[in-house]
Design an enzyme around this catalytic site. Structure first.
Site, PDB file in Angstrom:
ATOM      1  N   GLY A 206       0.833  -1.213   0.000  1.00  0.00           N
ATOM      2  CA  GLY A 206       0.000   0.000   0.000  1.00  0.00           C
ATOM      3  C   GLY A 206       0.856   1.247   0.000  1.00  0.00           C
ATOM      4  N   ASN A 207       0.242   2.388   0.219  1.00  0.00           N
ATOM      5  CA  ASN A 207       1.000   3.630   0.351  1.00  0.00           C
ATOM      6  C   ASN A 207       0.366   4.484   1.447  1.00  0.00           C
ATOM      7  OD1 ASN A 207      -1.020   5.477  -0.873  1.00  0.00           O
ATOM      8  ND2 ASN A 207      -0.675   4.176  -2.664  1.00  0.00           N
ATOM      9  N   ARG A 208       0.993   5.631   1.731  1.00  0.00           N
ATOM     10  CA  ARG A 208       0.583   6.401   2.907  1.00  0.00           C
ATOM     11  C   ARG A 208      -0.551   7.405   2.634  1.00  0.00           C
ATOM     12  NH1 ARG A 208       4.577   5.232   6.549  1.00  0.00           N
ATOM     13  NH2 ARG A 208       6.615   4.835   5.618  1.00  0.00           N
ATOM     14  N   SER A 209      -1.181   7.335   1.490  1.00  0.00           N
ATOM     15  CA  SER A 209      -2.274   8.289   1.213  1.00  0.00           C
ATOM     16  C   SER A 209      -3.399   8.129   2.242  1.00  0.00           C
ATOM     17  CB  SER A 209      -2.821   8.033  -0.196  1.00  0.00           C
ATOM     18  OG  SER A 209      -4.047   8.702  -0.343  1.00  0.00           O
ATOM     19  N   ALA A 273      -4.148   7.795  -4.871  1.00  0.00           N
ATOM     20  CA  ALA A 273      -2.756   7.355  -5.045  1.00  0.00           C
ATOM     21  C   ALA A 273      -2.812   5.877  -5.419  1.00  0.00           C
ATOM     22  CB  ALA A 273      -1.983   7.561  -3.756  1.00  0.00           C
TER      23      ALA A 273
END
Ligand code: CTP
Length: 397
Positions: A206-209, A273
């Site tokens: 995943g990502n930090r969005s 994102a």
């Protein structure tokens, strides 16, 4: 904020008519198109030449002369707002009584535009019961009254009745347009949040969005009357009501939801994102640890924005986001071009107070002609307003 807005300014006979001169300058500077109508007695206070020069439009005063007739119906329909500033006691009384002995009153009676009035009079006239009755009457017609100020009056006395200052009138107009449901009937598609690409039943990439920026944009569109569909990746942020939310997890789910909802969307904003890669294989069982080095094979996800850019018709507006760490402007502009979109919002990870997880953001917006609109660091809610304003001004939505 007033870009492209059509303001029909009615000026009546009052000492305060000089303020209308400054008001026109402010309106024109804010991008509005201004047409002025004067009552015959207003000419005694300011010359029509001053108004026609500043507004760059002919000033109309008479209903007709020997050879022509001013089409008051067309003028009333042309305007986004009819603003009567200053509004004298006499014109107020005629408006309340439905009189029609000059062009301004004929337009007032036939106008389909919202009417805003800026009264100006001496305190005793202002507080007279007949004036207050007339004000209440025109309010009951749906007209807006911009409050009078307290201060020095033309009579030399101090008190209530001073015409609002041009800057205050401008602020009222801006608030009016901001709060009006200008996007009623428009379909808006917004994506927000990260995507999670499953590796096995318990792990993902995943990502930090956080989803904050995209959600703020969806809420701003909805506040302006748009019919908003929000395709939302995994996010903890609460979303305002009146927004149709489609929850998704992976880039593939977001891709399918976007394609299913793109046709008919007047405006699409891809603030999500989206993961660029996903695991090549999904393990249905939890992967057990073994070797010291574990290799995970990844494959590209579909580029949603690019796909929508290929499908879009000439009336659809697509806005993308770019989050960059280096060569920001050129990278953003090449995304704009390669993905065939209309606007791109750039946030740089080099800027403090911008990017993932923060409550603030700092963005620049580019169009196809490489024009840049730069916005300072501010809350994501305020940035959402800037982004929506920019989209509205683009092609004059
Ligand atoms: N985007 C998308 N689908 C993807 C990846 C990104 O629709 N699979 C959209 C994002 O929502 C954003 C824009 O494309 O509006 C830019 O995303 P970004 O990841 O910054 O750019 P990429 O085109 O993926 O290029 P790179 O990762 O090389 O910077």
């Amino acid at each position: 904020m007033l870009s492209g807005k059509k303001i029909l300014l009615g000026v009546t006979g009052s000492i305060a008519a000089y303020k209308a001169v400054f008001l026109i300058r402010l309106l024109v500077k804010a991008g509005a198109e201004v047409k002025v109508i004067m009552t015959p007695s207003a000419k005694d206070f300011v010359s029509p030449l001053t108004f026609s020069t500043l507004s760059k439009n002919e000033v109309l005063i008479d209903l007709f002369n020997e050879t022509s007739w001013a089409n008051h119906v067309i003028l009333g329909r042309w305007a986004d707002v009819m603003l009567i500033a200053p509004l004298s006691c006499n014109t107020l009384a005629k408006m309340a009584g439905g009189h029609c002995d000059n062009l301004l009153l004929a337009i007032y009676l036939s106008s389909t535009a919202p009417v805003m009035c800026v009264p100006a009079m001496d305190e005793d006239m202002w507080s007279h019961p007949s004036t207050q009755l007339n004000l209440n009457k025109i309010k009951s017609f749906g007209n807006t009254i911009i409050p009078v100020g307290n201060g020095e009056l033309a009579s030399g006395l101090y008190g209530e009745g001073r015409m609002a200052e041009p800057e205050q009138i401008l602020q009222h107009l801006q608030d009016f347009f901001l709060n009006s449901k200008e996007l009623t009937g428009r379909k808006i598609l917004v994506t927000a949040g990260p995507t999670h690409e499953a590796i096995d039943p318990v792990r993902f990439i995943g990502n930090r969005s956080s989803g904050k920026m995209g959600i703020a944009i969806a809420e701003e569109f909805s506040r302006r009357g748009g019919e908003v569909t929000l395709i939302l990746g995994p996010s903890q942020i609460e979303v305002g009501k009146n927004i149709h939310i489609i929850n998704v997890t992976s880039a593939q789910e977001m891709y399918e939801a976007c394609l299913n909802n793109f046709t008919g969307a007047d405006i699409t904003v891809m603030a999500a994102a989206v993961a660029d890669y996903m695991p090549h294989d999904f393990s249905t069982k939890k992967i057990k640890k073994s070797e010291d080095i574990f290799m995970l094979e990844l494959k590209r996800t579909n580029d949603i924005l690019k796909k929508l850019g290929e499908q879009k018709n000439k009336d659809q507006i697509i806005v993308g986001f770019a989050l960059e760490t280096d060569n920001e402007k050129e990278n953003a502009l090449s995304k704009l071009k390669n993905k065939n979109i209309d606007l791109i919002v750039l946030n740089s990870l080099n800027d403090e107070g911008a990017g993932f997880g923060t409550d603030t953001n700092k963005v620049s917006i580019f169009d196809k002609h490489r024009n840049e609109l730069y916005f300072d660091t501010k809350s994501k809610k305020l940035i959402a307003k800037d982004i929506v304003n920019t989209i509205m001004q683009h092609k004059n939505v």
